[in-house]
Design a protein around this motif. Structure first.
Motif, PDB file in Angstrom:
ATOM      1  N   LYS A  50      84.987  21.781  55.608  1.00  0.00           N
ATOM      2  CA  LYS A  50      83.869  21.347  56.481  1.00  0.00           C
ATOM      3  C   LYS A  50      83.983  21.107  57.817  1.00  0.00           C
ATOM      4  O   LYS A  50      83.331  21.268  58.892  1.00  0.00           O
ATOM      5  CB  LYS A  50      83.313  20.139  55.735  1.00  0.00           C
ATOM      6  CG  LYS A  50      81.814  19.770  56.373  1.00  0.00           C
ATOM      7  CD  LYS A  50      81.417  18.567  55.210  1.00  0.00           C
ATOM      8  CE  LYS A  50      79.916  18.278  55.752  1.00  0.00           C
ATOM      9  NZ  LYS A  50      78.921  19.095  55.588  1.00  0.00           N
ATOM     10  N   ASP A  91      80.929  20.689  59.771  1.00  0.00           N
ATOM     11  CA  ASP A  91      80.876  19.617  60.611  1.00  0.00           C
ATOM     12  C   ASP A  91      80.427  19.822  61.862  1.00  0.00           C
ATOM     13  O   ASP A  91      81.153  20.722  62.595  1.00  0.00           O
ATOM     14  CB  ASP A  91      82.234  18.802  60.562  1.00  0.00           C
ATOM     15  CG  ASP A  91      82.174  17.461  61.329  1.00  0.00           C
ATOM     16  OD1 ASP A  91      81.669  16.406  60.744  1.00  0.00           O
ATOM     17  OD2 ASP A  91      82.541  17.642  62.424  1.00  0.00           O
ATOM     18  N   ARG A  92      79.464  19.017  62.432  1.00  0.00           N
ATOM     19  CA  ARG A  92      78.661  19.267  63.596  1.00  0.00           C
ATOM     20  C   ARG A  92      79.853  19.005  64.592  1.00  0.00           C
ATOM     21  O   ARG A  92      79.824  19.978  65.739  1.00  0.00           O
ATOM     22  CB  ARG A  92      77.697  18.276  63.799  1.00  0.00           C
ATOM     23  CG  ARG A  92      76.843  18.873  65.159  1.00  0.00           C
ATOM     24  CD  ARG A  92      75.353  17.950  65.282  1.00  0.00           C
ATOM     25  NE  ARG A  92      74.627  18.508  66.359  1.00  0.00           N
ATOM     26  CZ  ARG A  92      73.896  19.321  66.219  1.00  0.00           C
ATOM     27  NH1 ARG A  92      73.667  20.083  65.263  1.00  0.00           N
ATOM     28  NH2 ARG A  92      73.102  19.867  67.284  1.00  0.00           N
ATOM     29  N   ALA A 116      81.710  22.232  64.926  1.00  0.00           N
ATOM     30  CA  ALA A 116      81.076  23.412  65.700  1.00  0.00           C
ATOM     31  C   ALA A 116      80.875  23.113  67.280  1.00  0.00           C
ATOM     32  O   ALA A 116      81.291  24.119  67.982  1.00  0.00           O
ATOM     33  CB  ALA A 116      79.773  23.566  64.907  1.00  0.00           C
ATOM     34  N   ASP A 168      73.414  24.396  65.067  1.00  0.00           N
ATOM     35  CA  ASP A 168      72.551  23.568  64.180  1.00  0.00           C
ATOM     36  C   ASP A 168      72.409  24.717  63.079  1.00  0.00           C
ATOM     37  O   ASP A 168      72.741  24.192  61.815  1.00  0.00           O
ATOM     38  CB  ASP A 168      70.777  23.786  64.680  1.00  0.00           C
ATOM     39  CG  ASP A 168      70.531  22.782  65.806  1.00  0.00           C
ATOM     40  OD1 ASP A 168      71.621  21.715  65.915  1.00  0.00           O
ATOM     41  OD2 ASP A 168      69.556  22.994  66.505  1.00  0.00           O
ATOM     42  N   THR A 186      76.075  24.198  61.351  1.00  0.00           N
ATOM     43  CA  THR A 186      75.763  22.766  60.757  1.00  0.00           C
ATOM     44  C   THR A 186      75.224  22.990  59.165  1.00  0.00           C
ATOM     45  O   THR A 186      75.756  22.114  58.409  1.00  0.00           O
ATOM     46  CB  THR A 186      75.194  21.748  61.544  1.00  0.00           C
ATOM     47  OG1 THR A 186      76.219  21.764  62.746  1.00  0.00           O
ATOM     48  CG2 THR A 186      75.398  20.229  60.856  1.00  0.00           C
ATOM     49  N   GLN A 187      74.311  23.945  59.300  1.00  0.00           N
ATOM     50  CA  GLN A 187      73.344  23.711  58.100  1.00  0.00           C
ATOM     51  C   GLN A 187      73.976  24.856  57.105  1.00  0.00           C
ATOM     52  O   GLN A 187      74.270  24.636  55.620  1.00  0.00           O
ATOM     53  CB  GLN A 187      72.032  24.290  58.315  1.00  0.00           C
ATOM     54  CG  GLN A 187      71.104  24.389  57.109  1.00  0.00           C
ATOM     55  CD  GLN A 187      70.682  22.994  56.638  1.00  0.00           C
ATOM     56  OE1 GLN A 187      70.584  22.030  57.235  1.00  0.00           O
ATOM     57  NE2 GLN A 187      70.172  23.183  55.468  1.00  0.00           N
TER      58      GLN A 187
END
Length: 229
Positions: free
Chosen positions: A92, A142-143, A146, A172, A175-176
């Motif tokens: 992640k 994990d934002r 990114a 975005d 992350t998704q």
């Protein structure tokens, strides 16, 4: 019209993602005002329930067959419930995996009662997709990881509002979904910012090539390191 026809089928909504719903919202929001509102008179009922004599029935408790759909949901829920597992957490956060990590991941997954076995997992999910890639797509990215990959653009002085929004939209999506096909950079919602997508928002070829390279790195990393499931 093509989109309206597609979303009326149940198959379109199977495994639907947030970006897909956002695409529908953006493309159809201008048409909502043309929907004819119809008022329906209220329906009133006035009757009494008739209760019959109670009868005992036996309800079978054994499973009558194997459901791929239920198995898929059970496995995906198990993986999401174990996002804190050290290897899944590394996936992640976009951290490199060692052979020991991969072995630990397979042991944890295929020995779980919810998964049952490697054979059952491969029967439902197939053998061709790397296990690490499968899990990355499921748990997302994990934002912070990114954003760190695109820091060269987010920290750059003089970046335009559309350029910043373009990068944030990529973040975005990652992350998704965990990974991203670079071809999506030339489709909505990216073309909502410029009809040419990436090339229109970042006209400098070096910028466009670099962004594509960063996007590809998220999937190439897990594909290169992961053993086939």
């Amino acid at each position: 019209m093509e989109l309206i026809e597609e979303i009326q089928a149940e198959t379109w909504w199977t495994d639907v993602t947030l970006p897909m719903v956002e695409l529908v919202r953006r493309r159809l929001r201008g048409l909502i005002q043309f929907i004819d509102l119809k008022r329906r008179p209220p329906i009133e009922t006035d009757f009494e329930d008739a209760m019959g004599e109670a009868v005992d029935h036996e309800v079978p408790i054994e499973q009558t067959g194997f459901s791929r759909h239920q198995y898929r949901k059970k496995v995906e829920r198990f993986i999401r419930d174990h996002e804190a597992h050290v290897v899944i957490a590394k996936l992640k956060r976009n951290q490199a995996l060692t052979p020991t990590d991969l072995q630990s991941l397979e042991t944890m997954l295929f020995s779980a009662p919810e998964v049952e076995s490697r054979e059952r997992f491969e029967l439902v999910f197939g053998k061709d997709q790397p296990l690490a890639l499968f899990i990355r797509k499921l748990v997302g990215l994990d934002r912070a990881a990114a954003k760190a990959a695109f820091s060269v653009y987010l920290d750059r002085a003089g970046l335009g509002a559309n350029q910043i929004r373009f990068i944030e939209t990529i973040i975005d999506h990652l992350t998704q979904n965990g990974v991203m096909d670079p071809g999506l950079l030339y489709e909505p919602p990216f073309t909502d910012l410029h009809f040419e997508g990436l090339d229109g928002v970042f006209p400098a070829p070096t910028d466009a090539d670099n962004i594509v390279s960063i996007v590809r790195s998220f999937s190439e990393g897990v594909q290169g390191e992961a053993r086939r499931a």
